[in-house]
Write an enzyme that holds these catalytic residues in place. Structure first.
Site, PDB file in Angstrom:
ATOM      1  N   CYS A 231       0.792  -1.170  -0.041  1.00  0.00           N
ATOM      2  CA  CYS A 231       0.017  -0.065   0.174  1.00  0.00           C
ATOM      3  C   CYS A 231       0.796   1.207   0.076  1.00  0.00           C
ATOM      4  CB  CYS A 231      -0.847   0.086   1.248  1.00  0.00           C
ATOM      5  SG  CYS A 231      -2.108  -0.998   0.950  1.00  0.00           S
ATOM      6  N   CYS A 400      14.691   8.170  -5.286  1.00  0.00           N
ATOM      7  CA  CYS A 400      13.140   7.614  -5.271  1.00  0.00           C
ATOM      8  C   CYS A 400      12.758   7.828  -3.990  1.00  0.00           C
ATOM      9  CB  CYS A 400      12.899   6.055  -5.617  1.00  0.00           C
ATOM     10  SG  CYS A 400      13.993   4.898  -4.223  1.00  0.00           S
TER      11      CYS A 400
END
Length: 443
Positions: A231, A400
């Site tokens: 998630c 990232c």
């Protein structure tokens, strides 16, 4: 004369005693007659509960008072008090389940609150299981709640699962999912299993009545670790995952009240999608697999093997090793900040997050090309570079969100695209926010 009066007084006293005894007997007879006409199904079912559960008891499919008593006398174990577990717990506790166990060793974080509806802002920092218990006890004081602020593992799973009638698998980790399945099958427990990501999800009932197919029947081998998205990485729409959790609650009620029977239950997989149009599709599934390693004819998974740690669920499911670079191929966020400050020309910075994440927050002058394990997207990097860029000497920095995908991308760039001086930024943008710029948003 005195003796006669004494005898009369004794007779009057005795008559009064007999009349009192007679009244007591009449009352008992009346109670027996009332109970015969209106039998008590459960002496612990109070008037408040009639009012509390009345709207569901009058639904024909539910099964009236007898089904409500079944719920009160039932116990469920919910593994995971997150996006699936919270709505399931909310509705099952409101419905009158007698005893609820909650397993979760995670802590409530602000990023949970848009979908994990049992937790509040005041719950941040609490164990999720304790936060959920606090809410449930306020919602329904008739429910007994036991919390387990631990991670389910080989050593404790049997002791925990054995105490409950049914298990709700609300986890998002393949290793835990296989452990829950194996232990529940060996403990002869039905599993209501759900999963969800982004705007999609699915649910099914496994090992129903210890006769239906289990998770291993459908998935004897786990998916590759590289294909698993969490998630936190893939994102989730709160109401979509919540709908799956509520659906799990409905299926749990059906099982506990006896709506499903050996004769009418058919294995199924329900699949939900929230975008572009909401839809629920139900697929019929096959029965038990004779070759299943836990519920088949020749099982290899046993209680002893699990307790002796002969089955390593993490190794079985695998995991992505993101630590794939040498220290020479990486720099800290502070080092990158120094480079930006020191150089007059902006360094080449490649941001390998998705475009949606890139739109939320980004560093100046960064190039966004999403990391793709197939590596096709990064092949277009050349067109974004300065004309005089030299792959052999000029540095390109890769970032990232957390510093995992950037390592994989950096390795690929060095090995397959000949970027000799590609550098990963350790810890990603989250670490940038922690160390360099606290005003840079985390999400």
């Amino acid at each position: 004369m005195a003796e006669t009066n004494s005898r009369e007084e004794e007779l009057l006293r005795r008559i009064q005693e007999l009349e009192l005894e007679n009244e007591v007997l009449k009352k008992k007879v009346a109670e027996v007659e009332y109970d015969a006409k209106y039998p008590k199904i459960d002496e612990n079912f109070c008037l408040d509960e009639y009012k509390r559960y009345g709207r569901q008891m009058i639904v024909p499919e539910f099964g009236s008072l007898k089904s409500q008593i079944k719920l009160k006398n039932s116990s469920i174990l919910v593994v995971g008090a997150g996006g699936l577990g919270c709505p399931a717990l909310l509705y099952l506790s409101a419905a009158g389940i007698g005893k609820i166990g909650i397993v979760d060793d995670d802590i409530v974080d602000i990023s949970n609150l848009h979908r994990q509806v049992l937790h509040t802002t005041d719950s941040i920092g609490m164990f999720k299981c304790d936060s959920a218990k606090k809410y449930i006890c306020k919602l329904n004081p008739h429910v007994i709640v036991k919390t387990y602020p631990v991670r389910l593992h080989n050593d404790n799973a049997f002791d925990i699962v054995n105490d409950y009638d049914i298990v709700l698998d609300c986890t998002d980790t393949p290793a835990i999912r296989y452990l829950i399945n194996d232990v529940s099958v060996l403990c002869r427990k039905t599993i209501v299993s759900g999963s969800g990501l982004k705007s999609d999800g699915q649910l099914s009932i496994l090992n129903f009545n210890n006769e239906g197919p289990c998770y291993r029947c459908f998935y004897p081998k786990p998916p590759s670790a590289e294909s698993i998205t969490t998630c936190s990485d893939g994102g989730v729409i709160g109401p979509c995952i919540g709908l799956l959790g509520v659906s799990m609650a409905v299926e749990t009620i059906k099982v506990l009240t006896g709506f499903y029977t050996k004769d009418n239950f058919k294995p199924f997989l329900s699949m939900y999608t929230g975008y572009p149009q909401q839809s629920f599709r139900v697929f019929k599934m096959r029965g038990r697999s004779d070759k299943c390693s836990v519920c088949g004819s020749f099982p290899t998974v046993s209680k002893e093997a699990i307790l002796n740690n002969e089955i390593d669920y993490v190794a079985f499911c695998g995991k992505v090793d993101s630590n794939v670079l040498t220290p020479e191929d990486r720099i800290t966020v502070q080092q990158f900040s120094d480079i930006v400050t020191r150089q007059s020309k902006a360094p080449v910075l490649l941001d390998v997050r998705t475009k949606e994440q890139f739109q939320i927050a980004k560093l100046p002058n960064s190039i966004n090309i999403e990391w793709d394990p197939t590596f096709k997207k990064l092949e277009s990097l050349d067109k974004y570079l300065p004309e005089d860029f030299d792959k052999d000497t000029d540095p390109v920095f890769v970032v990232c969100r957390y510093g995992n995908d950037s390592q994989l991308a950096t390795r690929k760039m060095k090995q397959e695209l000949d970027f000799k001086n590609a550098k990963d930024i350790i810890g990603g943008l989250n670490k940038w926010s922690d160390i360099v710029n606290p005003k840079f948003p985390k999400y």
